[in-house]
Design an enzyme around this catalytic site. Structure first.
Site, PDB file in Angstrom:
ATOM      1  N   CYS A  71      67.811  -0.672  46.426  1.00  0.00           N
ATOM      2  CA  CYS A  71      67.432   0.281  47.399  1.00  0.00           C
ATOM      3  C   CYS A  71      66.696  -0.298  48.527  1.00  0.00           C
ATOM      4  O   CYS A  71      67.333  -0.149  49.685  1.00  0.00           O
ATOM      5  CB  CYS A  71      67.795   1.218  46.750  1.00  0.00           C
ATOM      6  SG  CYS A  71      68.357   2.357  45.681  1.00  0.00           S
ATOM      7  N   HIS A 125      63.167   6.023  51.035  1.00  0.00           N
ATOM      8  CA  HIS A 125      62.624   4.936  50.274  1.00  0.00           C
ATOM      9  C   HIS A 125      62.088   3.286  50.575  1.00  0.00           C
ATOM     10  O   HIS A 125      62.296   2.347  50.255  1.00  0.00           O
ATOM     11  CB  HIS A 125      64.107   4.623  49.251  1.00  0.00           C
ATOM     12  CG  HIS A 125      63.583   3.954  47.678  1.00  0.00           C
ATOM     13  ND1 HIS A 125      64.787   3.231  46.904  1.00  0.00           N
ATOM     14  CD2 HIS A 125      62.417   3.770  47.388  1.00  0.00           C
ATOM     15  CE1 HIS A 125      63.961   2.887  46.177  1.00  0.00           C
ATOM     16  NE2 HIS A 125      62.446   3.092  45.951  1.00  0.00           N
TER      17      HIS A 125
END
Ligand code: CA
Length: 438
Positions: A71, A125
């Site tokens: 990710c 993130h």
């Protein structure tokens, strides 16, 4: 320089556009989606009508890649247009010093400078510390969570933020992200805008609404049923955004990109979220096709031909230069971008492939793709083996599932791709934080 090369250069120069003509830019990212799990890749049990409509009306890429199998690294590549290994963002990480390095300029920084209203909605993130906050990385407004995963029902997990404050969100998270995307368009419809809509669907934890679970009652496997309901929620949210753009008559002047941040997590035959990557081999966490080749669509009515299937390899690093070129921003050589502007390749006759080669580095795992050839060292654990595999050579034209290793048969090809990777790797730095953890 050949005539062909001159033509490419001429087309690649950004055409100046006036403020009124500047297209809106919408980048939508799914999370941990299986390659097989969209209607436009032939998925039968999970309908994705809104994504399919986007793919059918516009250009879909059959060799659409992301620059990593996890990710955070692929988001770092997306927002900078640079291989994340250029600046040490090779892995996911934790802690206050982990985040998109402040040395890097983001797509939002660049578009904001060009007069765009900029928004991030969804999963970040790219660092939880204040200095990494989206509003310090070029986004005027921020709505979402800063970590890598989040429960979908309200009241659990880190706060869902509006700006830097707890939004006290009360809706199912995917619905909330869709609502915020529509609201941003409504507030900014009079000026050019950039929306980065990063769903955490269909990443774990697996949470779906009862209403949507009922819709998929025919799917017997509980994990797959929940995954289907979560995918449906994301497709619905995208549908609402597309409808809003149409209602405001902005659909024709909006460049939309959609892709998944990495492949489905199907390690060792047990899919973590119920995703399926067939016909690809491998999983999230690997440099096999299953980790880095993803559903990938680009839409700009009138500028990019409708219904085109583009087979040459592209990568999410291309989103930044493509968006900037669309916005009339001149791309400078000293920005050291790895991505390229795809518009000339998509809008005119195909002159040459956008990339001579694409490369990956994720710890001991590596890959290079040049034409139909791929040389890869992959995480064999994810495939039921041990450690990292030796370099294996595949011809993806007739072996998309990376089954037949041709390294012994084509040593010259191995040497050529390894040489190209070694040369590319000279421009990378050591990882800023360490390896492979989720
Ligand atoms: Ca992911």
């Amino acid at each position: 320089m050949s005539r062909l090369a001159l033509a490419v250069v001429a087309l690649a120069v950004a055409v100046p556009v006036t403020a009124a003509e500047k297209p809106n830019i919408v980048v939508i990212v799914g999370d941990d989606m299986g390659y097989a799990d969209v209607g436009f890749h032939g998925c039968k049990d999970i309908p994705t009508p809104n994504l399919d409509a986007l793919a059918k009306a516009d250009t879909r890429f059959t060799s659409g890649y992301v620059s990593g199998p996890y990710c955070s690294p692929t988001r770092a590549g997306l927002l900078t247009g640079r291989y994340q290994t250029r600046f040490g963002h090779e892995f996911n990480g934790n802690g206050p010093e982990v985040g998109l390095p402040l040395s890097e300029t983001t797509i939002a920084d660049r578009l904001k400078t060009a007069g765009y209203a900029t928004a991030w909605v969804g999963k970040w993130h790219l660092g939880g510390a204040d200095k990494f906050h989206p509003q310090k990385r070029g986004f005027d407004t921020a709505f979402g969570f800063l970590g890598g995963a989040h429960p979908y029902f309200p009241g659990k997990g880190e706060p869902i933020l509006r700006g830097t404050k707890d939004a006290n969100e009360t809706e199912y998270l995917t619905d909330a992200f869709g609502r915020e995307a529509v609201s941003f368009v409504d507030k900014n419809k009079a000026k050019p805008f950039f929306l980065y809509l990063a769903f955490n669907a269909v990443h774990t934890p697996m949470h779906a609404t009862d209403e949507r679970l009922k819709k998929f009652a025919d799917i017997k496997d509980n994990q797959r049923r929940t995954y289907a309901a979560m995918m449906w929620a994301m497709d619905e949210a995208i549908g609402k955004l597309l409808a809003k753009l149409k209602e405001e008559k902005l659909d024709k002047n909006t460049l939309i990109v959609f892709f998944s941040d990495n492949g489905g997590p199907t390690m060792q035959g047990t899919s973590v979220n119920g995703s399926v990557n067939t016909p690809l081999r491998g999983s999230k966490r690997t440099t096999l096709e299953g980790g880095v080749r993803v559903p990938f669509v680009m839409s700009w009515p009138g500028k990019i031909p409708a219904g085109r299937v583009f087979a040459a390899p592209v990568i999410q690093l291309d989103v930044l230069p493509t968006a900037l070129a669309a916005a009339g921003v001149e791309i400078k050589a000293d920005w050291m971008l790895d991505g390229v502007n795809l518009i000339p390749h998509l809008s005119g006759p195909v002159l040459k492939d956008p990339h001579d080669a694409l490369f990956w580095r994720f710890g001991q795992q590596t890959a290079a793709r040049k034409g139909d050839w791929k040389l890869v060292k992959y995480d064999a654990v994810a495939d039921g083996g041990k450690g990292t595999s030796p370099a294996r050579l595949y011809n993806l034209a007739d072996d998309i599932g990376e089954k037949t290793d041709l390294a012994a048969k084509h040593p010259d090809k191995v040497k050529e791709l390894q040489g190209a990777w070694d040369e590319w790797n000279k421009g990378n730095v050591a990882p800023l934080w360490g390896g492979g953890k989720k």
